[in-house]
Design an enzyme around this catalytic site. Structure first.
Site, PDB file in Angstrom:
ATOM      1  N   SER A  61      -5.999  -4.171  -1.939  1.00  0.00           N
ATOM      2  CA  SER A  61      -7.093  -4.156  -0.983  1.00  0.00           C
ATOM      3  C   SER A  61      -6.785  -5.003   0.248  1.00  0.00           C
ATOM      4  CB  SER A  61      -8.373  -4.680  -1.648  1.00  0.00           C
ATOM      5  OG  SER A  61      -9.356  -5.000  -0.683  1.00  0.00           O
ATOM      6  N   GLY A  62      -6.840  -4.390   1.427  1.00  0.00           N
ATOM      7  CA  GLY A  62      -6.656  -5.151   2.655  1.00  0.00           C
ATOM      8  C   GLY A  62      -7.809  -6.110   2.884  1.00  0.00           C
ATOM      9  N   HIS A  63      -9.023  -5.674   2.556  1.00  0.00           N
ATOM     10  CA  HIS A  63     -10.199  -6.517   2.726  1.00  0.00           C
ATOM     11  C   HIS A  63     -10.072  -7.782   1.871  1.00  0.00           C
ATOM     12  CE1 HIS A  63     -14.405  -6.993   4.007  1.00  0.00           C
ATOM     13  NE2 HIS A  63     -14.630  -7.493   2.807  1.00  0.00           N
ATOM     14  N   HIS A 101     -12.967   1.162  -3.037  1.00  0.00           N
ATOM     15  CA  HIS A 101     -11.900   0.482  -3.775  1.00  0.00           C
ATOM     16  C   HIS A 101     -12.127   0.569  -5.275  1.00  0.00           C
ATOM     17  CE1 HIS A 101      -8.968  -1.325  -1.133  1.00  0.00           C
ATOM     18  NE2 HIS A 101      -9.905  -1.759  -0.328  1.00  0.00           N
ATOM     19  N   LYS A 110       0.830  -1.206   0.000  1.00  0.00           N
ATOM     20  CA  LYS A 110       0.000   0.000   0.000  1.00  0.00           C
ATOM     21  C   LYS A 110       0.863   1.255   0.000  1.00  0.00           C
ATOM     22  CE  LYS A 110      -4.318  -1.516   2.242  1.00  0.00           C
ATOM     23  NZ  LYS A 110      -5.251  -0.985   1.228  1.00  0.00           N
ATOM     24  N   ARG A 126      -7.673   6.604  -3.006  1.00  0.00           N
ATOM     25  CA  ARG A 126      -8.991   5.969  -2.944  1.00  0.00           C
ATOM     26  C   ARG A 126      -9.933   6.647  -3.934  1.00  0.00           C
ATOM     27  NH1 ARG A 126      -9.866   1.349   0.560  1.00  0.00           N
ATOM     28  NH2 ARG A 126      -8.072   1.356   1.958  1.00  0.00           N
ATOM     29  N   ARG A 183     -15.926  -4.354  -1.847  1.00  0.00           N
ATOM     30  CA  ARG A 183     -15.660  -2.959  -1.484  1.00  0.00           C
ATOM     31  C   ARG A 183     -15.791  -2.005  -2.660  1.00  0.00           C
ATOM     32  NH1 ARG A 183     -17.012  -4.924   3.077  1.00  0.00           N
ATOM     33  NH2 ARG A 183     -16.025  -3.975   4.853  1.00  0.00           N
TER      34      ARG A 183
END
Length: 231
Positions: free
Chosen positions: A61-63, A155, A12, A19, A149
């Site tokens: 994306s962390g999700h 995202h 990241k 974003r 997301r």
């Protein structure tokens, strides 16, 4: 999931890609920018505060990273602990049903501050519908978790996958085509109808972090990520 998170957050701040909330509003091209665009954000469940909008870079994306790590561990558990035959990068047949805490028929959007002295069912707010989802496989859950997301506006569609997983390798500098899946669709069009992001709009930032692979950086070794696909 911890290891995956370490790698994800390193990347990241390598790419530092904005974003959608910033990108859509501040796009320097007048025909693309919308200074009044507003993302939904992750909803505040059982609270009356503003929906969460992540204050850190978008890509990757962390999700998607956490979800993929969790479900892949479950896939590998079934693969090594039973007779289920699961390849590392293909679908499985482990189906399941799931009810999210967000949509369980009890959680709600509160219209007043949460009162810790009252049961949630006595809080003043709108009760959310109970929705039970059925997934045909853990692989399907990985995919849906990754793109979820996008619909919240936090995202971009390219935040959830690595280029080597969806592009056909090319020896020239030409734009690489997307891989075709077994049903003839491309990786970015599974159940979504989304179009590939133009190459000039895709994240670029590896020059800021050197050429060491993320896996090598984490392990201190020279192995490639494929060496760790079943860790």
């Amino acid at each position: 999931m911890t290891d995956a998170g370490i790698i994800c957050w390193r990347e990241k701040y390598c790419f530092e890609f904005w974003r959608p909330l910033s990108g859509v509003r501040e796009d320097p091209r007048p025909c693309h920018a919308d200074p009044f665009w507003f993302s939904l954000g992750a909803p505040e469940t059982n609270r009356n505060e503003i929906s969460f909008k992540p204050p850190f870079p978008a890509y990757p994306s962390g999700h998607a990273t956490f979800g993929a790590a969790a479900f892949q561990i479950a896939r590998l558990l079934y693969k090594h602990g039973s007779s289920v035959d699961i390849a590392s990068n293909t679908a499985d047949n482990i189906s399941f049903s799931f009810v999210s805490d967000e949509l369980n028929g009890k959680s709600r959007d509160l219209r007043e501050p949460y009162d810790p002295n009252r049961h949630i069912e006595d809080q003043i707010g709108t009760v959310r519908t109970r929705v039970e989802r059925r997934f045909g496989s853990l692989w399907e859950a990985i995919w849906e978790n990754a793109i979820s997301r996008i619909w919240l506006g936090v995202h971009w569609r390219f935040d959830a996958f690595a280029a080597e997983d969806v592009l056909v390798p090319r020896s020239t500098g030409d734009v690489a085509p997307y891989k075709l899946l077994e049903d003839g669709t491309t990786a970015t069009k599974i159940r979504t109808g989304m179009r590939p992001t133009p190459p000039d709009q895709q994240p670029d930032g590896r020059h800021r972090c050197g050429v060491v692979s993320t896996t090598s950086a984490l392990t201190g070794s020279g192995q490639s990520s494929s060496d760790f696909e079943e860790v």
